[in-house]
Scaffold this active site. Sequence first.
Site, mmCIF file in Angstrom:
data_model
loop_
_atom_site.group_PDB
_atom_site.id
_atom_site.type_symbol
_atom_site.label_atom_id
_atom_site.label_comp_id
_atom_site.label_asym_id
_atom_site.label_seq_id
_atom_site.Cartn_x
_atom_site.Cartn_y
_atom_site.Cartn_z
ATOM 1 N N GLU A 140 0.645 -1.288 -0.377
ATOM 2 C CA GLU A 140 0.310 -0.199 0.260
ATOM 3 C C GLU A 140 1.038 1.001 0.189
ATOM 4 O OE1 GLU A 140 -3.046 -0.426 -0.475
ATOM 5 O OE2 GLU A 140 -4.330 -2.036 -0.295
ATOM 6 N N ARG A 149 0.722 3.577 -3.260
ATOM 7 C CA ARG A 149 -0.360 4.598 -3.198
ATOM 8 C C ARG A 149 1.002 6.087 -2.586
ATOM 9 N NH1 ARG A 149 -5.603 3.893 0.090
ATOM 10 N NH2 ARG A 149 -5.765 1.821 0.057
ATOM 11 N N ASP A 179 -5.095 -9.680 -8.028
ATOM 12 C CA ASP A 179 -5.652 -9.714 -9.141
ATOM 13 C C ASP A 179 -4.590 -8.756 -10.027
ATOM 14 O OD1 ASP A 179 -5.030 -8.136 -6.900
ATOM 15 O OD2 ASP A 179 -6.844 -6.298 -7.087
ATOM 16 N N GLU A 202 -12.404 0.666 -10.020
ATOM 17 C CA GLU A 202 -11.355 -0.396 -11.347
ATOM 18 C C GLU A 202 -12.296 -0.652 -12.627
ATOM 19 O OE1 GLU A 202 -9.812 -1.494 -7.010
ATOM 20 O OE2 GLU A 202 -11.574 -1.548 -8.007
#
Length: 643
Positions: free
Chosen positions: A275, A279, A408, A543
Amino acid sequence: MFPPARKEFISLTLPEQDPRSYNNNKSWRKQSCWRKWKQLSRLQRSLILLLVAFLLICGIATYPNLSEQWKGNEYQHRWALSPVQCTDACHSAVIPALTETSPEEGGRPVAPRKAEKRLEVERTGSRQLGKKRGPPSLKLQKKENVSEVQAGDGLPVHSWRGAMIEADQVTEAPPSAAEIEVVPVQVPGKLTDRQMAVTEAFRHAWGGYKEFAWGHDELKPISKSYSEWFGLGLTLIDALDTMWILGLKEEFEEARRWVSTELSFAKNVDVNLFESTIRILGGLLGTFHLTGDSLFLEKAKDIGSRLMPAFNTPSKIPYSDVNIGRGTAHPPRWTSDSTVAEVTSIQLEFRDLSRLTGDMKYQMAVDDVMKHIHSLGGKHDGLVPMFINTNNGQFSHLGVFTLGARADSYYEYLLKQWIQGGKKESELLEDYLQAIEGVKKNLLRKSEPKKLTFVGELAHNNFSPKMDHLVCFLPGTLALGAHHGLAPDHMELAKALMETCYQMYAQTETGLSPEIVHFNLFPRQGKDVEIKPADKHNLLRPETVESLFYLHRLTGDKKYQDWGWHIFNSFIKYTKVSSGGFTSINNVDSASNPDPRDKMESFFLGETLKYFFLLFSEDFSLVDLDRFVFNTEAHPLPIWPTA
């Protein structure tokens, strides 16, 4: 018969003593303590001695760090009380009054929560397939009049190993224009009406963040407060390049001042490697590439180096968590596994950091991960399990395959690394193409009654018609691959899946998609989509909008803009908070009571609204897909020029 019982007596003579007196002499106390100690069992005494020895060792080990921390806190306190010490290299922070609040419970168990923000000031230096469609040469441009933040004389700076070192040891002069390839993006000119609506939505979200959560990680718009995850201003950093792309100069400059004067990574805090990479590191790198401002590169170098201890594992598969102040890393408390998506979706950022700094340690660390997984057993037709052990480097929890959570972005980054590197790394392309064939063979089905194409899951050879909203990244990724010369049928599959992702929105009462859907596989009347009670929430995820952007940009079909407009208006109607900000909701199937969750994720500004703006743009050169590749948090990084 028994003889009669005989009574026996014992005579005891006691010395006379005043009952109110208390003998507190040293000899009596020693005898009393020793008597109590001897009354303990051998096991009890051993445990006590072991505990004392352990505490003594811990005290000796932590004393140097504590002493340095006390010194650092004392210095920061003096600095905060003496603003006159700030030189021209400092910018005044724009910090409204903070609202003290209880920390938000729930979420991912990572960083400690804080009720108040401590202001910290840091001054730091600043194989090709199909037709060729390589990126054009990148311009070299130097950004004029860019203020640089220099390190103050004598100001101690934490290295990523947690040791205190002098500022001149870590501060490097920003690389010259000849050393860095900057791909500046000019702010847009005339906007379409839909783009203007997105801009206003951004301003509304930003206004709530600025008023109630400035400098904190995420806004809680209902309670007009904030929540902390890492305590590093996640929303602000995530939104930097969005503001630049939208042309919001005033808001951008305000955020830049905060980054310059308030953003410090010298904190004793655990952060999630994945993360914080996508980010924070990705956000800083993306903003640097768009603006050419060396401030963001220097901050990116700082956080990048502090994340490197995560790779110090027996297998070179990184740990999930890093303490960026102490320079230590560890897996989650409940397992020694990392998720496959997390360890394989940090490559774009670290590779770019190596390219900018000339230090190849970043790229080597993440490339080693990809090479290891390329040769690893346990795959199924190119599909990978969800977990990998950091000790032995082997897949764990075998037999479960999904394109949703925990796997994913592995597939996304296979393609994007190949594109980023100039389409030269054949192993990445090989793994991507094999995985897409694995999806077609094992996970692809059609629903009833509308025959929607969807991607399900496989658990020990049993198919499940479950599809996460996260899987809606796939239409965009497939379209991007087709654009860069891969098989045309990838685009056809992208279009079919795009229709499905839109229907995940259209078939709910609010027009917003739930987090997870289950598709009907049997002929019947009614909807293709079934939503279970625990899956009805919407987290403002990007998404579907992301894939709509790719499909419109790469096909020119305006229906994708229209689909996006419907989704955008649903966000406005059901998630907008009048006092500022937007909120995730608990129930997408109740238009009368969507049940707000009181949280605005940082990716709503960093991804969702950015992709809406780009989707509604008629200028296809705005963040050109032949010059940039987006990381999984929508931060644009340049495609490397071919030799």
